[in-house]
Enzyme design. Structure first.
Site, PDB file in Angstrom:
ATOM      1  N   ASP A 150      33.106  47.972  47.682  1.00 57.22           N
ATOM      2  CA  ASP A 150      32.198  46.826  47.586  1.00 57.22           C
ATOM      3  C   ASP A 150      32.503  45.927  48.780  1.00 57.22           C
ATOM      4  O   ASP A 150      33.531  45.253  48.813  1.00 57.22           O
ATOM      5  CB  ASP A 150      32.434  46.082  46.264  1.00 57.22           C
ATOM      6  CG  ASP A 150      31.587  44.802  46.172  1.00 57.22           C
ATOM      7  OD1 ASP A 150      30.846  44.501  47.118  1.00 57.22           O
ATOM      8  OD2 ASP A 150      31.691  44.109  45.138  1.00 57.22           O
ATOM      9  N   TRP A 163      35.843  40.100  41.610  1.00 61.52           N
ATOM     10  CA  TRP A 163      34.745  41.058  41.776  1.00 61.52           C
ATOM     11  C   TRP A 163      35.168  42.489  41.489  1.00 61.52           C
ATOM     12  O   TRP A 163      34.430  43.247  40.848  1.00 61.52           O
ATOM     13  CB  TRP A 163      34.112  40.921  43.160  1.00 61.52           C
ATOM     14  CG  TRP A 163      33.302  39.662  43.240  1.00 61.52           C
ATOM     15  CD1 TRP A 163      33.588  38.541  43.970  1.00 61.52           C
ATOM     16  CD2 TRP A 163      32.105  39.363  42.503  1.00 61.52           C
ATOM     17  NE1 TRP A 163      32.640  37.578  43.742  1.00 61.52           N
ATOM     18  CE2 TRP A 163      31.712  38.047  42.851  1.00 61.52           C
ATOM     19  CE3 TRP A 163      31.315  40.066  41.584  1.00 61.52           C
ATOM     20  CZ2 TRP A 163      30.577  37.434  42.316  1.00 61.52           C
ATOM     21  CZ3 TRP A 163      30.193  39.460  41.056  1.00 61.52           C
ATOM     22  CH2 TRP A 163      29.832  38.162  41.418  1.00 61.52           C
ATOM     23  N   LYS A 220      24.981  37.591  52.275  1.00 58.07           N
ATOM     24  CA  LYS A 220      26.069  36.836  52.914  1.00 58.07           C
ATOM     25  C   LYS A 220      25.962  36.979  54.432  1.00 58.07           C
ATOM     26  O   LYS A 220      25.647  36.029  55.124  1.00 58.07           O
ATOM     27  CB  LYS A 220      27.442  37.311  52.413  1.00 58.07           C
ATOM     28  CG  LYS A 220      27.736  36.865  50.969  1.00 58.07           C
ATOM     29  CD  LYS A 220      27.643  38.010  50.045  1.00 58.07           C
ATOM     30  CE  LYS A 220      28.199  37.829  48.643  1.00 58.07           C
ATOM     31  NZ  LYS A 220      28.153  36.597  47.952  1.00 58.07           N
TER      32      LYS A 220
HETATM   33  N1  PMP Z   1      30.734  41.705  44.859  1.00 55.19           N
HETATM   34  C1  PMP Z   1      31.097  40.726  45.688  1.00 55.19           C
HETATM   35  C2  PMP Z   1      32.315  40.914  46.539  1.00 55.19           C
HETATM   36  C3  PMP Z   1      30.356  39.537  45.749  1.00 55.19           C
HETATM   37  O1  PMP Z   1      30.729  38.557  46.568  1.00 55.19           O
HETATM   38  C4  PMP Z   1      29.207  39.402  44.943  1.00 55.19           C
HETATM   39  C5  PMP Z   1      28.346  38.169  44.990  1.00 55.19           C
HETATM   40  N2  PMP Z   1      28.961  36.991  45.232  1.00 55.19           N
HETATM   41  C6  PMP Z   1      28.869  40.447  44.094  1.00 55.19           C
HETATM   42  C7  PMP Z   1      29.650  41.583  44.078  1.00 55.19           C
HETATM   43  C8  PMP Z   1      27.660  40.361  43.231  1.00 55.19           C
HETATM   44  O2  PMP Z   1      26.544  40.489  44.021  1.00 55.19           O
HETATM   45  P1  PMP Z   1      25.062  40.405  43.439  1.00 55.19           P
HETATM   46  O3  PMP Z   1      24.946  39.105  42.718  1.00 55.19           O
HETATM   47  O4  PMP Z   1      24.218  40.492  44.656  1.00 55.19           O
HETATM   48  O5  PMP Z   1      24.854  41.545  42.528  1.00 55.19           O
END
Ligand code: PMP
Length: 368
Positions: free
Chosen positions: A175, A101, A199
Site C-alpha cells: 500500500d 493503515w 495525495k
Molecule cells: N492507506 C493509506 C496509507 C492511506 O493514507 C489511506 C488514506 N489516507 C488509505 C489507505 C485509504 O485510502 P482511501 O480512503 O482512498 O481508500
C-alpha cells in the site's frame, strides 16, 4: 494569485499550474467543444488522455515491462479486500503491521484468507519498523503485505524490505497510497503496489494498481468482476466506466512531475531530493525545540507526513488558529492520535515548509 499552503493528508494540495490548466481547459478540451467530464471514455480524445497518463506514470516510476498498470476505483480501502481476493487463492498471506493503515489492511484480509501477522510494531506505539528477528514469515504465504508510508503515524520504510533475506519467498503487496510518486521504487520484489491518487498523483476517485502480469488470473470465484485484476487488465481499465476526470487531472500532475527540476536534478529525482530537503527542514525545527515532539525513530521518519505534538496540550487550538491566520492550513493531526500533522507531498513547495518552520520557531519563542 498566491494561495495559502495546504498541509492536508489527502485529498491534498495540487500543483497550482495543474489547477490553472484544468480551469483553462474546463469548457473546451483542445477544440473538442467538450469538457473532459463530458467525453466518452472510449472516444479518441479520452483514449489519448488515458494512454498519455499511463505512459507518463510508467516512465516516471520506471515500471518494468512485466507489470501492468491498472486504473481502478474504490481507493486503497477497497484494495484491502481486492488484493486478497486476487492474490491469496484463499490460502495464507503475511501482514506486516507498522501503523493504522496496515493494521486495517490486515483486519480486512482476514475475511478472505488466512491473514497472518508476520510482524507488528504496535507495542512501540508505531514509532519504528520491525527488525530482522521480529519477522515471522510463512513458507506458504501467497504474498507479504506492508504499507510503505503510514500516513497517520508518520512511519515510512526508507526502502522496501528484502523479504528474501528475511526468509520469505512471496512477492510484496504494497500500500503506497501516501508515498507513490515521491521517490523511486525498487520493483524487484513487488507483486502488487496500489495507491489512491489523492495525495501525490491527483484528486480522489482513481486508484493506481501496478501488478505483476503472472499474478493475474487467480481471483477467487467470489471476486466481483470489476475488481478482478485480469478482467480489468484485459479491458485496459475500461471494463467499467473509469473515473475520467480524476484520470485527466492525474495526467496533468504527471506532466507537472516530469517538468520539475531542482538542484540540477529532473523529474522524479528532483522531486525526491526536494522532498528530503522539505522534511529535513521540519524535523530539524521539531527536534530543536522542547515544545515540539515527534517520537518516530529517525531512520523511519516519514518524508511525507510529519506528525508532531505540542508538549503543552492547551496550546493546540492556539497553534492551529495562529497557523491558519498565516495561511498555513489543515495542520490538525488525525483524530486517533491528536496533535498536529504536516503533510509534505510533492505539490507542497519548499516555500510552504519554510513558511511553516518560520511560524513554528516564532511560536516556540513566544510560548515555549
Ligand atoms: N492507506 C493509506 C496509507 C492511506 O493514507 C489511506 C488514506 N489516507 C488509505 C489507505 C485509504 O485510502 P482511501 O480512503 O482512498 O481508500
Amino acid at each position: 494569485m498566491s494561495r495559502p499552503f495546504n498541509f492536508a493528508p489527502g485529498p491534498a494540495t495540487l500543483p497550482q499550474e495543474v489547477l490553472e490548466q484544468a480551469a483553462a481547459e474546463m469548457l473546451d478540451w483542445r477544440g473538442t467543444g467538450m469538457s473532459v467530464m463530458e467525453m466518452s471514455h472510449r472516444g479518441a480524445a479520452f483514449t489519448e488522455i488515458a494512454e498519455t497518463a499511463l505512459r507518463d506514470l510508467r516512465e516516471l516510476l520506471q515500471v518494468p515491462a512485466h507489470m501492468r498498470v491498472l486504473l481502478m476505483q474504490g481507493g486503497a480501502i477497497a484494495e484491502n479486500a481486492i488484493v486478497p481476493l486476487n492474490l491469496s487463492r484463499g490460502t495464507v498471506a503475511d501482514y506486516v503491521v507498522t501503523g493504522a493503515w496496515s493494521k486495517k489492511s490486515h483486519a480486512e484480509a482476514r475475511k478472505y484468507c488466512e491473514a497472518r501477522l508476520a510482524a507488528s510494531t504496535e507495542d512501540s506505539g508505531f514509532t519504528t519498523l520491525p527488525v530482522a528477528d521480529q519477522w515471522r514469515l510463512s513458507h506458504q504465504a501467497s504474498y507479504v503485505h506492508l504499507c510503505s508510508n503510514e500516513t497517520v503515524h508518520g512511519v515510512q520504510w526508507p526502502a522496501l524490505p528484502d523479504v528474501r533475506a528475511l526468509g520469505g519467498a512471496a512477492p510484496l503487496a504494497v500500500d503506497c497510497s501516501s508515498d507513490i510518486g515521491s521517490r523511486a521504487i525498487d520493483w524487484s520484489q513487488v507483486g502488487v503496489a496500489y495507491a489512491g491518487a489523492q495525495k501525490n498523483l491527483g484528486p480522489s476517485g482513481v486508484t493506481v494498481v501496478i501488478v505483476r502480469e503472472d499474478l493475474l488470473g487467480h481471483a477467487l470465484p467470489s471476486c466481483p468482476s470489476a475488481f478482478d485484476y485480469k478482467i480489468v487488465a484485459d479491458n485496459d481499465s475500461m471494463y467499467n466506466t473509469p473515473p475520467t476526470y480524476a484520470i485527466y487531472i492525474m495526467g496533468l500532475v504527471l506532466q507537472w512531475m516530469k517538468r520539475q527540476s531542482y538542484k540540477g536534478l529532473h523529474g522524479l529525482a528532483a522531486i525526491e531530493q526536494r522532498n528530503q530537503d522539505k522534511a529535513h527542514l521540519l524535523y530539524e525545527v521539531i527536534d530543536a525545540s522542547d515544545l515540539y515532539i515527534n517520537r518516530v525513530q529517525a531512520h523511519c521518519r516519514s518524508l511525507m507526513n510529519v506528525p508532531f505534538f505540542l508538549s503543552r496540550d492547551e496550546l493546540n487550538p492556539v497553534f492551529l488558529a495562529e497557523a491558519q491566520a498565516r495561511d498555513l492550513l489543515q495542520l490538525k493531526g488525525h483524530k486517533s492520535v491528536g496533535g498536529m500533522r504536516a503533510s509534505l507531498y510533492n505539490a507542497m513547495p519548499l516555500e510552504g515548509v519554510q513558511s511553516l518552520v518560520s511560524f513554528m520557531k516564532d511560536f516556540a519563542t513566544r510560548h515555549g
